[in-house]
Design an enzyme around this catalytic site. Structure first.
Site, PDB file in Angstrom:
ATOM      1  N   TYR A 143       3.860   6.101  15.151  1.00  0.00           N
ATOM      2  CA  TYR A 143       2.601   5.343  15.102  1.00  0.00           C
ATOM      3  C   TYR A 143       1.446   6.202  15.628  1.00  0.00           C
ATOM      4  O   TYR A 143       0.380   6.275  15.003  1.00  0.00           O
ATOM      5  CB  TYR A 143       2.758   4.062  15.929  1.00  0.00           C
ATOM      6  CG  TYR A 143       1.587   3.096  15.858  1.00  0.00           C
ATOM      7  CD1 TYR A 143       1.420   2.258  14.763  1.00  0.00           C
ATOM      8  CD2 TYR A 143       0.661   3.014  16.898  1.00  0.00           C
ATOM      9  CE1 TYR A 143       0.360   1.361  14.703  1.00  0.00           C
ATOM     10  CE2 TYR A 143      -0.403   2.118  16.848  1.00  0.00           C
ATOM     11  CZ  TYR A 143      -0.544   1.286  15.750  1.00  0.00           C
ATOM     12  OH  TYR A 143      -1.607   0.404  15.697  1.00  0.00           O
ATOM     13  N   ASN A 177      -6.792  -1.229   6.295  1.00  0.00           N
ATOM     14  CA  ASN A 177      -6.391  -1.944   7.505  1.00  0.00           C
ATOM     15  C   ASN A 177      -4.882  -2.171   7.600  1.00  0.00           C
ATOM     16  O   ASN A 177      -4.325  -2.218   8.689  1.00  0.00           O
ATOM     17  CB  ASN A 177      -7.123  -3.292   7.547  1.00  0.00           C
ATOM     18  CG  ASN A 177      -6.489  -4.260   8.524  1.00  0.00           C
ATOM     19  OD1 ASN A 177      -6.702  -4.159   9.735  1.00  0.00           O
ATOM     20  ND2 ASN A 177      -5.704  -5.199   8.015  1.00  0.00           N
ATOM     21  N   ALA A 236       0.560   8.826  13.134  1.00  0.00           N
ATOM     22  CA  ALA A 236      -0.179   8.264  11.997  1.00  0.00           C
ATOM     23  C   ALA A 236      -1.628   7.974  12.378  1.00  0.00           C
ATOM     24  O   ALA A 236      -2.556   8.326  11.641  1.00  0.00           O
ATOM     25  CB  ALA A 236       0.502   6.984  11.517  1.00  0.00           C
ATOM     26  N   LYS A 237      -1.834   7.353  13.532  1.00  0.00           N
ATOM     27  CA  LYS A 237      -3.187   6.916  13.904  1.00  0.00           C
ATOM     28  C   LYS A 237      -4.091   8.107  14.230  1.00  0.00           C
ATOM     29  O   LYS A 237      -5.279   8.099  13.891  1.00  0.00           O
ATOM     30  CB  LYS A 237      -3.118   5.915  15.066  1.00  0.00           C
ATOM     31  CG  LYS A 237      -2.472   4.569  14.672  1.00  0.00           C
ATOM     32  CD  LYS A 237      -3.228   3.903  13.516  1.00  0.00           C
ATOM     33  CE  LYS A 237      -2.693   2.532  13.152  1.00  0.00           C
ATOM     34  NZ  LYS A 237      -3.399   1.920  12.019  1.00  0.00           N
ATOM     35  N   VAL A 277       0.806  -1.232   0.000  1.00  0.00           N
ATOM     36  CA  VAL A 277       0.000   0.000   0.000  1.00  0.00           C
ATOM     37  C   VAL A 277       0.838   1.279   0.000  1.00  0.00           C
ATOM     38  O   VAL A 277       0.307   2.359  -0.270  1.00  0.00           O
ATOM     39  CB  VAL A 277      -1.010   0.030   1.182  1.00  0.00           C
ATOM     40  CG1 VAL A 277      -2.051  -1.060   1.046  1.00  0.00           C
ATOM     41  CG2 VAL A 277      -0.301  -0.019   2.527  1.00  0.00           C
TER      42      VAL A 277
HETATM   43  N1  LIG Z   1      -3.358  -5.796  16.937  1.00  0.00           N
HETATM   44  C1  LIG Z   1      -3.815  -4.812  17.665  1.00  0.00           C
HETATM   45  O1  LIG Z   1      -3.979  -4.959  18.891  1.00  0.00           O
HETATM   46  C2  LIG Z   1      -4.190  -3.486  17.022  1.00  0.00           C
HETATM   47  C3  LIG Z   1      -4.756  -2.498  17.836  1.00  0.00           C
HETATM   48  C4  LIG Z   1      -5.131  -1.287  17.268  1.00  0.00           C
HETATM   49  C5  LIG Z   1      -4.970  -1.078  15.907  1.00  0.00           C
HETATM   50  N2  LIG Z   1      -4.401  -2.045  15.134  1.00  0.00           N
HETATM   51  C6  LIG Z   1      -4.290  -1.769  13.704  1.00  0.00           C
HETATM   52  O2  LIG Z   1      -4.976  -2.772  12.992  1.00  0.00           O
HETATM   53  C7  LIG Z   1      -4.369  -2.947  11.710  1.00  0.00           C
HETATM   54  C8  LIG Z   1      -4.023  -4.406  11.518  1.00  0.00           C
HETATM   55  O3  LIG Z   1      -3.098  -4.782  12.527  1.00  0.00           O
HETATM   56  P1  LIG Z   1      -2.794  -6.302  12.926  1.00  0.00           P
HETATM   57  O4  LIG Z   1      -2.540  -6.296  14.383  1.00  0.00           O
HETATM   58  O5  LIG Z   1      -3.797  -7.201  12.354  1.00  0.00           O
HETATM   59  O6  LIG Z   1      -1.369  -6.454  12.226  1.00  0.00           O
HETATM   60  P2  LIG Z   1      -0.702  -7.763  11.578  1.00  0.00           P
HETATM   61  O7  LIG Z   1       0.748  -7.446  11.493  1.00  0.00           O
HETATM   62  O8  LIG Z   1      -1.132  -8.995  12.291  1.00  0.00           O
HETATM   63  O9  LIG Z   1      -1.346  -7.770  10.112  1.00  0.00           O
HETATM   64  C9  LIG Z   1      -1.104  -6.711   9.223  1.00  0.00           C
HETATM   65  C10 LIG Z   1      -1.249  -7.224   7.795  1.00  0.00           C
HETATM   66  O10 LIG Z   1      -0.970  -6.119   6.928  1.00  0.00           O
HETATM   67  C11 LIG Z   1      -0.001  -6.530   5.982  1.00  0.00           C
HETATM   68  N3  LIG Z   1       0.797  -5.368   5.594  1.00  0.00           N
HETATM   69  C12 LIG Z   1       1.733  -4.728   6.314  1.00  0.00           C
HETATM   70  N4  LIG Z   1       2.267  -3.720   5.599  1.00  0.00           N
HETATM   71  C13 LIG Z   1       1.667  -3.737   4.389  1.00  0.00           C
HETATM   72  C14 LIG Z   1       1.798  -2.958   3.211  1.00  0.00           C
HETATM   73  N5  LIG Z   1       2.702  -1.975   3.123  1.00  0.00           N
HETATM   74  N6  LIG Z   1       0.995  -3.242   2.172  1.00  0.00           N
HETATM   75  C15 LIG Z   1       0.078  -4.247   2.233  1.00  0.00           C
HETATM   76  N7  LIG Z   1      -0.063  -5.034   3.301  1.00  0.00           N
HETATM   77  C16 LIG Z   1       0.719  -4.783   4.379  1.00  0.00           C
HETATM   78  C17 LIG Z   1       0.834  -7.595   6.667  1.00  0.00           C
HETATM   79  O11 LIG Z   1       1.492  -8.435   5.726  1.00  0.00           O
HETATM   80  C18 LIG Z   1      -0.234  -8.324   7.478  1.00  0.00           C
HETATM   81  O12 LIG Z   1      -0.864  -9.339   6.734  1.00  0.00           O
HETATM   82  C19 LIG Z   1      -3.158  -2.012  11.678  1.00  0.00           C
HETATM   83  O13 LIG Z   1      -3.497  -0.817  11.022  1.00  0.00           O
HETATM   84  C20 LIG Z   1      -2.879  -1.768  13.150  1.00  0.00           C
HETATM   85  O14 LIG Z   1      -2.222  -0.557  13.372  1.00  0.00           O
HETATM   86  C21 LIG Z   1      -4.008  -3.248  15.658  1.00  0.00           C
END
Ligand SMILES: NC(=O)c1ccc[n+]([C@@H]2O[C@H](COP(=O)([O-])OP(=O)(O)OC[C@H]3O[C@@H](n4cnc5c(N)ncnc54)[C@H](O)[C@@H]3O)[C@@H](O)[C@H]2O)c1
Length: 266
Positions: free
Chosen positions: A152, A85, A155-156, A59
């Site tokens: 982070y 996401n 960004a958020k 992305v």
């Molecule tokens: N896990 C948490 O507790 C949590 C809490 C709040 C927010 N988030 C947000 O939720 C979203 C998903 O997080 P997650 O915990 O599932 O992370 P994760 O690392 O488990 O999954 C992220 C996915 O995005 C893909 N990805 C990463 N960079 C990419 C890129 N440049 N282009 C395309 N795909 C890409 C990865 O390969 C992976 O499959 C993120 O935006 C994260 O900031 C997560």
């Protein structure tokens, strides 16, 4: 809730994105996963069945974003929703954070959200019927912070700010833009954190004490909130930031491990 709607989920090859993709399919959507790790994207699409496809997409690369949109329209005819996401986590002391660190986080967690939303809106405006719903995955970090998370957090919080701006600008075109801000979700990061702790029970008790519902959130629970915002059930919602955090950001401080004998003032 999403019968025949065409939904793009970035980063749908694992974690929260995978949970979101499952809920979208369960609610009748056609799903395209745009994923940097093509192997995991293809694996999830296969699991989801004939209404799901995946394409390799970083992305942070504008040409990949164009390809993601062209592929979706060529495959399913239109775009009704996008879930921004894909994201990368970050933790490093403020004084050690380099400009490359900043760039790595901002290019995925903020810039990509802006430009995929812009490119999607161009498609949503020209299709018939016009319109759609964008859901941007922010975080509890949009309203509170942890040490070492500067890029982070920027960004958020930025995702929430720009979503409001885009929401009011695109409202006349029948495009809604909302955010979902998850708390602590049961993904690989959480499992790694538990595995690294000297005492897993103590680690879990610490984190639970910061969460009024006393538990981590499952990825499908984020998916359910996203599905609502993608669907026509949320037809009057735009510009909002929905906290799906099990109460985390409503609590001033962790529960005290001792009880006052009286809380009445004198
Ligand atoms: N896990 C948490 O507790 C949590 C809490 C709040 C927010 N988030 C947000 O939720 C979203 C998903 O997080 P997650 O915990 O599932 O992370 P994760 O690392 O488990 O999954 C992220 C996915 O995005 C893909 N990805 C990463 N960079 C990419 C890129 N440049 N282009 C395309 N795909 C890409 C990865 O390969 C992976 O499959 C993120 O935006 C994260 O900031 C997560």
């Amino acid at each position: 809730m999403l019968k025949d709607k065409v939904i793009i989920v970035t980063g749908g090859g694992g974690g929260i994105g995978e949970g979101i993709a499952h809920v979208c399919i369960d609610n009748g959507a056609k799903v395209v996963i745009g994923e940097r790790n093509d192997e995991s994207g293809q694996r999830v699409a296969k699991e989801l069945g004939e209404n799901a496809l995946a394409i390799a997409c970083d992305v942070s690369n504008d040409e990949d974003l164009d390809r993601l949109i062209e592929f979706t329209v060529a495959s399913f005819g239109r775009i009704d929703g996008v879930v921004n996401n894909a994201g990368v986590n970050f933790s490093k002391p403020f004084m050690d954070t380099s400009s490359d660190d900043w760039q790595d986080v901002i290019s995925v967690d903020l810039r990509a959200v802006f430009f995929l939303t812009q490119k999607t809106c161009a498609q949503m405006v020209r299709q018939s019927p016009a319109g759609g719903s964008i859901v941007n995955i922010s975080s509890v970090h949009s309203v509170a912070a942890l040490p070492g998370a500067g890029p982070y957090d920027a960004a958020k919080a930025g995702v929430v700010g720009m979503s409001k701006s885009i929401a009011i600008e695109m409202a006349a075109d029948n495009i809604r833009v909302n955010c979902v801000s998850p708390g602590l979700v049961n993904t690989q990061i959480w499992q790694d954190l538990l595995a690294a702790a000297p005492d897993m029970d103590e680690c879990m008790a610490f984190w639970n004490s910061n969460i009024p519902m006393n538990r981590v959130i499952e990825t499908r629970e984020i998916g359910e909130a996203v599905c609502f915002l993608l669907s026509d059930k949320s037809s009057a919602m735009t510009g909002s930031n929905m906290m799906v955090d099990a109460g985390m950001t409503s609590q001033l401080v962790s529960r005290e491990p001792f009880e006052s004998s009286s809380i009445e003032g004198s």
